[in-house]
Design an enzyme around this catalytic site. Sequence first.
Site, PDB file in Angstrom:
ATOM      1  N   ALA A  52       0.805  -1.231   0.000  1.00 23.58           N
ATOM      2  CA  ALA A  52       0.000   0.000   0.000  1.00 23.58           C
ATOM      3  C   ALA A  52       0.836   1.277   0.000  1.00 23.58           C
ATOM      4  O   ALA A  52       0.728   2.100  -0.907  1.00 23.58           O
ATOM      5  CB  ALA A  52      -0.947  -0.016   1.193  1.00 23.58           C
ATOM      6  N   CYS A 110      -6.115  -6.407   4.647  1.00 26.48           N
ATOM      7  CA  CYS A 110      -7.337  -6.334   5.462  1.00 26.48           C
ATOM      8  C   CYS A 110      -8.435  -7.246   4.925  1.00 26.48           C
ATOM      9  O   CYS A 110      -9.363  -7.596   5.640  1.00 26.48           O
ATOM     10  CB  CYS A 110      -7.865  -4.896   5.501  1.00 26.48           C
ATOM     11  SG  CYS A 110      -6.600  -3.685   5.882  1.00 26.48           S
TER      12      CYS A 110
END
Length: 466
Positions: A20, A54
């Site tokens: 990310a 996630c």
Amino acid sequence: MGMSRARGTRERLVVIGADAAGMSAASQARRLRGPDELEIVAFERGHFTSFSACGIPYWVGGQVAERDQLIARTPEEHRDRDIDLRMRTEVTEIDVAGGRVRARDVDSGAESWTSYDKLVIATGARPIRPDMPGVDAPGVHGVQTLDDGQALLDTLTRARGRRAVVVGAGYIGVEMAEALINRGYEVTVVNRGAEPMSTLDPDMGRLVHEAMEGLGITMVNDAEVTEVLTGDDGRARAVATADAEYPADVVVLGIGVRPQTSLAAAAGLPLGEHGGLLTDRAMRVRGHENIWSGGDCVEVLDLVSGQERHIALGTHANKHGQVVGTNVGGGYATFPGVVGTAVSKVCDLEIARTGLREKDARRVGLRFEAVTVESTSRAGYYPNASPMTVKMLAEHRTGRLLGVQIVGREGAAKRVDVAAVALTARMTVEQVTALDLGYAPPFSPVWDPVLVAARKAAKKVQDNAR
């Protein structure tokens, strides 16, 4: 910087870690500066780029059908944007004085040095693996990367029995408990703390505990796993605590993560008390003009307590990457900090928190009032109104909002966003009571649960203003 002149006027940006923060930084820098001005080299030791860690529990649990749905951008897509992305390549050393990094090809073992003008460290976090017998046995899984998720799914399809033990009851622990229940496993969660979700106060954690047992999950609190027991085949067969054994065909570690900063530490870069890199507001590593860092390997400013914290969340990682990429690309951006908002769910139970818990407030020397209210997600007469518990902390005398925790069913968790905005704006609970929030019977009671808590807190602050 004689090296950069030898390459002409083109600068080289090296990025360590292609998830990310790293790839957000690379992409943003590329938007601002073309390949003729800025060469970008990125190293990733794993098989995947720009993926949602996630989302792994929901892939394991079956709500997300395909692994590739969790990948935002593939290596090929990054390369199409003139980013020289080197997969399965691990950076093993940062030479700060020489402005270069040493990288090793994971498959061939070949090593080489690459010089940089600007460096971004986005090495992420690593799951905490307790140092105990059997923790590395087949059938014991962490869930940090897509490789980890794939390995766990392989075990689940092979496992002969249907018993799972989850070690730890934080976000990953409760989300994995749900995933395994959805897969038809009998799930036991072994938790060191008095209640699950130590990011909540124990009285709110208690509500999570009761709800999890209601879902058929066996909760074992105040218990430390001392060993993973293995069978004749060498695979995990049970976990042991000081006074019990819990049979397991699969063991999932959900104990949390630590910043992965050994590379940075070896290079002499500054780390905070939680082991994360320390940066300024522009996400530049403190004391180093040409090195930036972001994501799960850095510490961030907690705007409520004024102290540094380590919070591993995709939202922050992506924002850090945007900020780093803007600054590396010649613009200017800052990351002001966080208030510590997090939401989670286990089956139909929603869990949310933002700001400080009681023990956080005590640790930084704040005096506070705490109130808890029970309300409903909708007007009581409207179908499917479900109960919701809201706990609120306000500073003694000033009434400044310090924190909110919410446990409830549908519609509970995202209410915490109102509190996150109020915390960021440093509002008092009195000011929160006056917020013009959306109301209609399908969405909330006339007084939204957050406002009910704010009214109660404001009254308590007034009554105790001595």
